[in-house]
Write a protein that holds these residues in place. Structure first.
Motif, PDB file in Angstrom:
ATOM      1  N   VAL A 194       3.882  -1.164   3.626  1.00 27.57           N
ATOM      2  CA  VAL A 194       3.341   0.191   3.465  1.00 27.57           C
ATOM      3  C   VAL A 194       4.452   1.159   3.096  1.00 27.57           C
ATOM      4  O   VAL A 194       5.497   1.203   3.763  1.00 27.57           O
ATOM      5  CB  VAL A 194       2.639   0.676   4.754  1.00 27.57           C
ATOM      6  CG1 VAL A 194       2.063   2.085   4.546  1.00 27.57           C
ATOM      7  CG2 VAL A 194       1.535  -0.290   5.164  1.00 27.57           C
ATOM      8  N   THR A 195       4.208   1.907   2.041  1.00 30.82           N
ATOM      9  CA  THR A 195       5.071   3.027   1.676  1.00 30.82           C
ATOM     10  C   THR A 195       4.355   4.303   2.073  1.00 30.82           C
ATOM     11  O   THR A 195       3.322   4.650   1.476  1.00 30.82           O
ATOM     12  CB  THR A 195       5.387   3.026   0.174  1.00 30.82           C
ATOM     13  OG1 THR A 195       6.101   1.825  -0.150  1.00 30.82           O
ATOM     14  CG2 THR A 195       6.219   4.241  -0.205  1.00 30.82           C
ATOM     15  N   ALA A 196       4.841   4.965   3.113  1.00 31.26           N
ATOM     16  CA  ALA A 196       4.210   6.163   3.657  1.00 31.26           C
ATOM     17  C   ALA A 196       4.940   7.395   3.135  1.00 31.26           C
ATOM     18  O   ALA A 196       6.181   7.426   3.110  1.00 31.26           O
ATOM     19  CB  ALA A 196       4.246   6.133   5.182  1.00 31.26           C
ATOM     20  N   ILE A 197       4.146   8.398   2.729  1.00 31.10           N
ATOM     21  CA  ILE A 197       4.726   9.620   2.156  1.00 31.10           C
ATOM     22  C   ILE A 197       4.144  10.827   2.877  1.00 31.10           C
ATOM     23  O   ILE A 197       2.914  10.997   2.907  1.00 31.10           O
ATOM     24  CB  ILE A 197       4.421   9.722   0.651  1.00 31.10           C
ATOM     25  CG1 ILE A 197       4.893   8.474  -0.094  1.00 31.10           C
ATOM     26  CG2 ILE A 197       5.056  10.983   0.057  1.00 31.10           C
ATOM     27  CD1 ILE A 197       4.437   8.399  -1.538  1.00 31.10           C
ATOM     28  N   ASP A 198       4.998  11.640   3.469  1.00 28.86           N
ATOM     29  CA  ASP A 198       4.548  12.861   4.137  1.00 28.86           C
ATOM     30  C   ASP A 198       5.771  13.665   4.569  1.00 28.86           C
ATOM     31  O   ASP A 198       6.744  13.079   5.058  1.00 28.86           O
ATOM     32  CB  ASP A 198       3.696  12.523   5.377  1.00 28.86           C
ATOM     33  CG  ASP A 198       2.832  13.691   5.819  1.00 28.86           C
ATOM     34  OD1 ASP A 198       3.400  14.755   6.176  1.00 28.86           O
ATOM     35  OD2 ASP A 198       1.604  13.555   5.805  1.00 28.86           O
TER      36      ASP A 198
ATOM     37  N   ALA B 218       0.815  -1.212   0.000  1.00 25.35           N
ATOM     38  CA  ALA B 218       0.000   0.000   0.000  1.00 25.35           C
ATOM     39  C   ALA B 218       0.845   1.256   0.000  1.00 25.35           C
ATOM     40  O   ALA B 218       1.968   1.275   0.523  1.00 25.35           O
ATOM     41  CB  ALA B 218      -0.924   0.017   1.225  1.00 25.35           C
ATOM     42  N   ILE B 219       0.287   2.308  -0.574  1.00 24.74           N
ATOM     43  CA  ILE B 219       0.822   3.661  -0.457  1.00 24.74           C
ATOM     44  C   ILE B 219      -0.093   4.427   0.490  1.00 24.74           C
ATOM     45  O   ILE B 219      -1.311   4.408   0.326  1.00 24.74           O
ATOM     46  CB  ILE B 219       0.835   4.384  -1.819  1.00 24.74           C
ATOM     47  CG1 ILE B 219       1.656   3.613  -2.843  1.00 24.74           C
ATOM     48  CG2 ILE B 219       1.351   5.810  -1.662  1.00 24.74           C
ATOM     49  CD1 ILE B 219       1.453   4.111  -4.278  1.00 24.74           C
TER      50      ILE B 219
ATOM     51  N   PHE C  11       9.395   4.751   4.497  1.00 24.45           N
ATOM     52  CA  PHE C  11       8.896   6.102   4.764  1.00 24.45           C
ATOM     53  C   PHE C  11       9.715   7.130   3.995  1.00 24.45           C
ATOM     54  O   PHE C  11      10.944   7.189   4.120  1.00 24.45           O
ATOM     55  CB  PHE C  11       8.961   6.392   6.266  1.00 24.45           C
ATOM     56  CG  PHE C  11       8.508   7.787   6.633  1.00 24.45           C
ATOM     57  CD1 PHE C  11       7.430   8.390   6.007  1.00 24.45           C
ATOM     58  CD2 PHE C  11       9.189   8.501   7.619  1.00 24.45           C
ATOM     59  CE1 PHE C  11       7.020   9.676   6.344  1.00 24.45           C
ATOM     60  CE2 PHE C  11       8.789   9.785   7.971  1.00 24.45           C
ATOM     61  CZ  PHE C  11       7.701  10.371   7.331  1.00 24.45           C
ATOM     62  N   TYR C  12       9.012   7.908   3.175  1.00 25.19           N
ATOM     63  CA  TYR C  12       9.612   9.044   2.487  1.00 25.19           C
ATOM     64  C   TYR C  12       9.134  10.319   3.169  1.00 25.19           C
ATOM     65  O   TYR C  12       7.975  10.714   3.022  1.00 25.19           O
ATOM     66  CB  TYR C  12       9.199   9.063   1.013  1.00 25.19           C
ATOM     67  CG  TYR C  12       9.737   7.907   0.210  1.00 25.19           C
ATOM     68  CD1 TYR C  12      11.052   7.910  -0.238  1.00 25.19           C
ATOM     69  CD2 TYR C  12       8.922   6.813  -0.101  1.00 25.19           C
ATOM     70  CE1 TYR C  12      11.551   6.838  -0.990  1.00 25.19           C
ATOM     71  CE2 TYR C  12       9.412   5.748  -0.841  1.00 25.19           C
ATOM     72  CZ  TYR C  12      10.725   5.768  -1.279  1.00 25.19           C
ATOM     73  OH  TYR C  12      11.213   4.716  -2.007  1.00 25.19           O
TER      74      TYR C  12
ATOM     75  N   ALA D 182       5.465  14.977  -4.632  1.00 21.53           N
ATOM     76  CA  ALA D 182       6.000  15.369  -5.937  1.00 21.53           C
ATOM     77  C   ALA D 182       7.481  15.035  -6.071  1.00 21.53           C
ATOM     78  O   ALA D 182       7.998  14.932  -7.197  1.00 21.53           O
ATOM     79  CB  ALA D 182       5.778  16.864  -6.159  1.00 21.53           C
ATOM     80  N   ASN D 183       8.150  14.825  -4.950  1.00 21.69           N
ATOM     81  CA  ASN D 183       9.584  14.537  -4.960  1.00 21.69           C
ATOM     82  C   ASN D 183       9.895  13.059  -4.694  1.00 21.69           C
ATOM     83  O   ASN D 183      11.023  12.717  -4.331  1.00 21.69           O
ATOM     84  CB  ASN D 183      10.302  15.401  -3.924  1.00 21.69           C
ATOM     85  CG  ASN D 183      10.132  16.876  -4.197  1.00 21.69           C
ATOM     86  OD1 ASN D 183      10.177  17.301  -5.347  1.00 21.69           O
ATOM     87  ND2 ASN D 183       9.928  17.659  -3.144  1.00 21.69           N
TER      88      ASN D 183
END
Length: 356
Positions: free
Chosen positions: A242-246, A221-222, A262-263, A268-269
């Motif tokens: 899980v790939t978490a982006i925040d 999941a994203i 985790f990013y 956008a980056n």
């Protein structure tokens, strides 16, 4: 005390009467959706901006067929009214409970061995010297002793709804699926866990329940806009990668989880692997157009047939226009499966979409 609504009045070929519930402040939109489906609708508010009584010039089963085919976004719960009991101030609590029990005979379809749940509610300002739990206790006793039914709370065959107002008591019987939610008033409750990161987790839990999903069936999941990690934590509990982006921080309780990537940056980056994910979830307090653009820019990473769960903020209380504009932005890449204002939503809707 009089029963001034005969059972046949609401099950005739002419009309049926209902009580509907929406999130506070959104009943006006539920009524608007009902009016589009049922031009003959007549309604009055029981609880301003939240609970409405309405009559439709169609029999109960025809109303239910149309509602199931065109479920309103803002009508969280409804139940039919088959009995209306007029209240008078002089009646004592014991006598009124006895009167409620006596009207079980006016509800058709109760049979021996059936699992029946009593759901009792009251409106604010309805003065009476007994609680909804006492209504349930009294009705359960009669169902068990006289009807040989099984009194249950969940997984019922039928639900008997009782709604107490200052001047009337409404009763009806229905199948759980016909109430749009099998929780009383659609108020689905989850128990807060020790160490729970945020109450936002309840929104995703309710979406899983309401949309008939099983997150354990997904693989990767994203979580877009993941911080502080309420939704990420639930997906990790379900066994997903899980790939978490925040750009914000995740809670320390999950940051080192072995199935978490985790990013900590803007979406956008971030560059993800193409067609590697089967689930994308997003709960962001952004303008819907901005959220839609971010989401669309990440669709390359989602597999065809992948699921999206998205909350949409109703920032200017123009829900129908907001959803229409957002879907116009997301189509044809995505197809809407279900849109609902869940109990745990506030100024928002939850959408269930599939990537084409």
């Amino acid at each position: 005390m009089n029963n001034h609504l005969d059972k046949d009045d609401t099950t005739s070929s002419v009309s049926s009467t209902w009580i509907g519930t929406a999130n506070h402040g959104f009943a006006v939109y539920a009524v608007e959706e009902l009016r589009r489906l049922f031009p003959s609708l007549k309604f009055s508010y029981i609880v301003p901006s939240e609970i409405v009584q309405f009559t439709i010039g169609l029999p109960q089963e025809e109303v239910l067929q149309l509602l199931h085919a065109n479920e309103p976004m803002f009508l969280r719960h409804l139940h039919p009214v088959h009995v209306e009991i007029e209240r008078t101030e002089e009646v004592e609590a014991e006598a009124e409970l006895a009167a409620i029990c006596s009207h079980l005979e006016d509800l058709s379809g109760i049979h021996s061995g059936a699992k029946i749940a009593i759901q009792a509610r009251k409106s604010e300002g309805s003065n009476f010297n007994y609680s909804p739990s006492e209504i349930k206790k009294a009705l359960d006793a009669v169902l068990i002793d006289q009807y040989r039914a099984e009194a249950v709370v969940r997984d019922a065959d039928q639900i008997i709804s009782v709604f107490v107002m200052a001047d009337s008591i409404y009763m009806g019987i229905s199948r759980p699926t016909d109430n749009l939610s099998d929780w009383s008033g659609g108020a689905i409750r989850f128990r807060k866990e020790d160490g729970q990161i945020s109450r936002a987790k309840f929104k995703l839990l309710e979406a899983e329940y309401a949309f008939g999903l099983d997150f354990t069936q997904y693989r990767h999941a994203i979580d877009l806009g993941a911080a502080p990690g309420g939704w990420t934590s639930l997906l990790l509990e379900r066994g997903l990668h899980v790939t978490a982006i925040d750009p914000g921080a995740l809670d320390s309780s999950i940051i080192r989880h072995k199935r978490l990537t985790f990013y900590r940056r803007n979406a956008a980056n971030v560059k993800l692997d193409d067609n590697n994910y089967d689930l994308l979830v997003c709960d962001m307090s952004w303008n819907p157009k901005q959220t839609g653009k971010l989401l669309k820019d990440l669709l390359y990473a989602l597999q065809s047939g992948g699921t999206i769960i998205l909350t949409v903020k109703l920032m200017h209380k123009k829900p129908f226009q907001t959803i229409k504009e957002l879907l116009r932005e997301l189509e044809p890449e995505l197809s809407l499966q279900h849109a609902k204002q869940l109990f745990h939503n506030r100024e928002e809707l939850t959408l269930f979409l599939i990537k084409n």
